[in-house]
Design a protein around this motif. Structure first.
Motif, PDB file in Angstrom:
ATOM      1  N   ASN A 226      12.726   3.943  10.363  1.00 47.06           N
ATOM      2  CA  ASN A 226      13.717   4.998  10.108  1.00 47.06           C
ATOM      3  C   ASN A 226      13.095   6.329   9.705  1.00 47.06           C
ATOM      4  O   ASN A 226      13.807   7.299   9.459  1.00 47.06           O
ATOM      5  CB  ASN A 226      14.691   4.555   9.012  1.00 47.06           C
ATOM      6  N   ARG A 227      11.783   6.395   9.612  1.00 47.55           N
ATOM      7  CA  ARG A 227      11.127   7.676   9.287  1.00 47.55           C
ATOM      8  C   ARG A 227      11.163   8.597  10.512  1.00 47.55           C
ATOM      9  O   ARG A 227      11.369   8.120  11.634  1.00 47.55           O
ATOM     10  CB  ARG A 227       9.685   7.416   8.850  1.00 47.55           C
ATOM     11  N   PRO A 228      10.912   9.897  10.301  1.00 43.76           N
ATOM     12  CA  PRO A 228      10.929  10.810  11.465  1.00 43.76           C
ATOM     13  C   PRO A 228       9.962  10.326  12.555  1.00 43.76           C
ATOM     14  O   PRO A 228       8.901   9.770  12.245  1.00 43.76           O
ATOM     15  CB  PRO A 228      10.445  12.134  10.869  1.00 43.76           C
TER      16      PRO A 228
ATOM     17  N   MET B  10       0.867  -1.195   0.000  1.00 48.87           N
ATOM     18  CA  MET B  10       0.000   0.000   0.000  1.00 48.87           C
ATOM     19  C   MET B  10       0.896   1.235   0.000  1.00 48.87           C
ATOM     20  O   MET B  10       1.262   1.744   1.052  1.00 48.87           O
ATOM     21  CB  MET B  10      -0.884  -0.001   1.249  1.00 48.87           C
ATOM     22  N   ASP B  11       1.254   1.699  -1.180  1.00 49.96           N
ATOM     23  CA  ASP B  11       2.241   2.784  -1.239  1.00 49.96           C
ATOM     24  C   ASP B  11       1.627   4.065  -1.802  1.00 49.96           C
ATOM     25  O   ASP B  11       0.688   4.022  -2.600  1.00 49.96           O
ATOM     26  CB  ASP B  11       3.418   2.330  -2.116  1.00 49.96           C
ATOM     27  N   GLY B  12       2.160   5.210  -1.390  1.00 47.11           N
ATOM     28  CA  GLY B  12       1.792   6.488  -1.993  1.00 47.11           C
ATOM     29  C   GLY B  12       0.920   7.390  -1.125  1.00 47.11           C
ATOM     30  O   GLY B  12       0.433   8.412  -1.617  1.00 47.11           O
ATOM     31  N   ASN B  13       0.764   7.048   0.149  1.00 45.31           N
ATOM     32  CA  ASN B  13      -0.064   7.886   1.020  1.00 45.31           C
ATOM     33  C   ASN B  13       0.497   9.303   1.152  1.00 45.31           C
ATOM     34  O   ASN B  13      -0.241  10.291   1.131  1.00 45.31           O
ATOM     35  CB  ASN B  13      -0.149   7.291   2.437  1.00 45.31           C
ATOM     36  N   GLY B  14       1.839   9.369   1.302  1.00 49.28           N
ATOM     37  CA  GLY B  14       2.484  10.669   1.499  1.00 49.28           C
ATOM     38  C   GLY B  14       2.334  11.555   0.272  1.00 49.28           C
ATOM     39  O   GLY B  14       2.024  12.749   0.379  1.00 49.28           O
ATOM     40  N   ARG B  15       2.541  10.951  -0.909  1.00 47.86           N
ATOM     41  CA  ARG B  15       2.430  11.734  -2.157  1.00 47.86           C
ATOM     42  C   ARG B  15       0.990  12.148  -2.409  1.00 47.86           C
ATOM     43  O   ARG B  15       0.727  13.227  -2.915  1.00 47.86           O
ATOM     44  CB  ARG B  15       2.990  10.918  -3.329  1.00 47.86           C
ATOM     45  N   TRP B  16       0.037  11.308  -2.038  1.00 49.17           N
ATOM     46  CA  TRP B  16      -1.384  11.642  -2.179  1.00 49.17           C
ATOM     47  C   TRP B  16      -1.668  12.913  -1.374  1.00 49.17           C
ATOM     48  O   TRP B  16      -2.331  13.840  -1.854  1.00 49.17           O
ATOM     49  CB  TRP B  16      -2.241  10.481  -1.669  1.00 49.17           C
TER      50      TRP B  16
HETATM   51 MG    MG Z   1       6.227   4.955  -0.009  1.00 55.40          MG
END
Ligand code: MG
Ligand code: IPE
Ligand code: IPE
Length: 236
Positions: free
Chosen positions: A66-68, A15-21
């Motif tokens: 490793n994310r903030p 499930m990728d792309g939440n941040g870009r959305w």
């Molecule tokens: Mg991603």
């Protein structure tokens, strides 16, 4: 679409792309994760409708630690909320919840919620929803190797006893069928440490849409694409 022999038994989704959305809308990344939770509800309903038996969702990877810190915190809070809200739904829809990954690394509150819902839904049979949380395939595979090495050192097994079947029985996914269909949203052409062992013969569908935009019709389309594939498993 009625259940048929061509319907994948097990669908796994990155499930990728939440941040870009969220970024596209000028919103904080957290809002993308929140919207992504809606897609999870819709996709699990669609899997029941299709007759899919297992749905595995990559929700948080070993590397995502490793994310903030504020993003990790927001993701854990959303997960807690999702679990609380989803518990009723799992009961109503007869969904069994399972988790794979290093669950012991999750905050205590999240872990407790998760283990109590897993226990409560253990006999449900409409769909098995598997959440990959703090999951990394390399960690999973090395843990399996470690457990087999310990058994060999203790004389419980011989090195020669180790075959693919015994190895698979030590993975977090022991007892589950391998994914037939692997979907990744947001167009990235990579696996990102997901189910490296289990996807050996999965059909891969990459979808351009970001995860919060991936809904019922997109899943139906991915399944249709899967149905067109000719799976050969190395034979003819
Ligand atoms: Mg991603
Ligand atoms: C997927 O969306 C959710 C998680 C990995 C937790 P991302 O957070 O990776 O969103 P992008 O890929 O940065 O857009
Ligand atoms: C994979 O997405 C992990 C999840 C969807 C939970 P990432 O966004 O973390 O992967 P990369 O960094 O693009 O490889």
């Amino acid at each position: 679409m009625p259940a048929s022999a061509d319907i994948p038994r097990h669908i796994a989704i990155i499930m990728d792309g939440n941040g870009r959305w969220a970024a596209e809308r000028g919103l904080p990344r957290r809002e993308g994760h929140r919207a992504g939770a809606e897609s999870v509800r819709e996709i699990s309903d669609a899997c029941i409708e299709l007759g899919v038996e297992y749905l595995t969702l990559y929700a948080f990877s070993s590397e995502n630690w490793n994310r903030p810190a504020h993003e990790v915190r927001a993701l854990m809070e959303l997960l807690d909320r999702f679990l609380v809200e989803k518990a009723k739904d799992l009961r109503k829809k007869n969904i069994r919840l399972l988790a794979i990954g290093q669950i012991e690394r999750l905050p205590e509150k999240t872990r407790k919620l998760l283990t109590s819902i897993i226990a409560e839904t253990a006999n449900h049979s409409a769909l098995t929803l598997v959440l990959a949380l703090s999951y990394g395939a390399r960690e999973e595979i090395t843990a399996a190797a470690r457990s087999l090495a310990a058994d060999a050192a203790a004389g419980k097994i011989q090195a020669a006893d180790i075959d693919a079947q015994l190895f698979a029985s030590r993975l977090d996914t022991a007892g589950m069928p391998d994914p037939d269909l692997l979907v990744r949203t947001s167009g990235e052409m990579r696996i990102s440490n997901f189910l490296l062992w289990q996807i050996s013969y999965a059909e891969i569908v990459i979808v351009k849409k970001f995860w919060p935009d991936f809904r019922r019709n997109d899943l139906l389309q991915a399944v249709r694409e899967y149905e067109q594939r000719h799976r050969r498993f190395g034979a003819l």
